[in-house]
Design a protein around this motif. Sequence first.
Motif, mmCIF file in Angstrom:
data_model
loop_
_atom_site.group_PDB
_atom_site.id
_atom_site.type_symbol
_atom_site.label_atom_id
_atom_site.label_comp_id
_atom_site.label_asym_id
_atom_site.label_seq_id
_atom_site.Cartn_x
_atom_site.Cartn_y
_atom_site.Cartn_z
ATOM 1 N N ARG A 137 0.544 5.572 0.417
ATOM 2 C CA ARG A 137 -0.680 5.545 -0.184
ATOM 3 C C ARG A 137 -1.102 6.902 -0.574
ATOM 4 O O ARG A 137 -1.560 7.475 -1.639
ATOM 5 N N VAL A 163 -5.691 -4.689 2.215
ATOM 6 C CA VAL A 163 -6.886 -3.916 1.589
ATOM 7 C C VAL A 163 -7.005 -2.723 2.338
ATOM 8 O O VAL A 163 -7.723 -1.826 1.555
ATOM 9 N N GLY A 167 -6.916 0.729 -0.428
ATOM 10 C CA GLY A 167 -8.225 1.096 -0.856
ATOM 11 C C GLY A 167 -8.663 0.306 -2.193
ATOM 12 O O GLY A 167 -8.698 -0.816 -2.494
ATOM 13 N N GLU A 168 -9.069 1.298 -3.090
ATOM 14 C CA GLU A 168 -9.569 0.847 -4.587
ATOM 15 C C GLU A 168 -8.333 0.298 -5.431
ATOM 16 O O GLU A 168 -8.676 -0.162 -6.426
ATOM 17 N N ALA A 169 -7.189 0.726 -5.051
ATOM 18 C CA ALA A 169 -6.069 0.542 -6.131
ATOM 19 C C ALA A 169 -5.949 -1.233 -5.844
ATOM 20 O O ALA A 169 -6.283 -1.955 -5.216
ATOM 21 N N ASP A 170 -5.494 -1.863 -7.184
ATOM 22 C CA ASP A 170 -5.223 -3.351 -7.166
ATOM 23 C C ASP A 170 -3.962 -3.456 -6.662
ATOM 24 O O ASP A 170 -2.954 -3.217 -6.963
ATOM 25 N N TRP A 171 -4.098 -4.638 -5.440
ATOM 26 C CA TRP A 171 -3.084 -4.910 -4.713
ATOM 27 C C TRP A 171 -2.684 -6.354 -5.019
ATOM 28 O O TRP A 171 -1.715 -6.727 -4.120
#
Length: 344
Positions: free
Chosen positions: A137, A173, A177-181
């Motif tokens: 990440r 999650v 973080g804020e990224a689309d997983w």
Amino acid sequence: MPENPASRVALRHFDAMFDFDWRFRYPVQPSQHASAPDSVYHLHLSDVDYRMIGKAVPLTLFGEVDNGTVRSALPTIALTFDDIPAHGLLPSGETRVGIIRKIATALKRAGAPAFGFLNAGFGLNDPTATAATAAWRAAGLPLGNHGYSHYDLDRVGAAAFAADVARNEAPLVAAAGEADWHWFRYPFLSEGQSPAMRDAARADLKARGYRIAAVTMGFDDFKWNEPYATCTARGDRRGISALEKSFLADARTAAQNARTRAHAVAGRDIPYVLLMHVGAFDAHMLPLLLDLYRRMGFRFVTLPAAQADPFYAAANDLSLPGPTPSLAGPATLPLSGPAPGLCS
């Protein structure tokens, strides 16, 4: 259009060129443009001129044209890496964190995006596992769900499989973080022995907001990790060299097979989604592998960009009937894998 003598020089260095300046010059006063009347001082092109330029360039120079949309003339690959944070044996002196950093460095140098898939249940006894995921990440690389325990849907059934997907979400999650997983990669690429099992898994994934990360290119890259660890422990450079050659040979063959299948199934090149793993040998070979693909004419794109192609509709919209789109079928050329018995 008269020939610009300078173009002959330029073509020694480039495949082709557009010389719009030559087209708009006054023959008797080359410092001015023979432009439309509303051009300012005959030094700048007008809107009429720019429209003429646009119409003069055929879009087919840049690729296939489908309903006004240009498809790149170069085939594309989206790189994906399974089994983060850990896969395979580690050679002496290697760490999970080091492997991921090597992969991230090779990707950055090649300008190649990649998408990783987390098994949070992997490496629980390895104190570096969390740091390895964090290194992925930290390199700005996104993460998706590969199931907490890497369960095979065929073996555990839809209910246990869904529970394992859900179990992986909290650590995912935390790492993403804020990224689309909300991308899911099936462990073992298995979608159930029956349409009913497959549909149950798809319904659960749809309810959770997932898209499926398909696989349309791969060559079982993980098979090289164990013999590489063995050859490294023995200091067998000849064995490692043989592994390197067979790895690249199978990568080339798999790419050729994928393109042949795509033309048979879809009638064209599709954006390919390549399956790889975060193993030590993958990290060792990635710079050479990316160079191979470039020399074969591929360029690299993100997973979402690749799967925007209509071929992947059933992977993006899980209300559509499955299975996930693939290029499964008979291979035109066989893969060899690593030679058995190397360094044993």
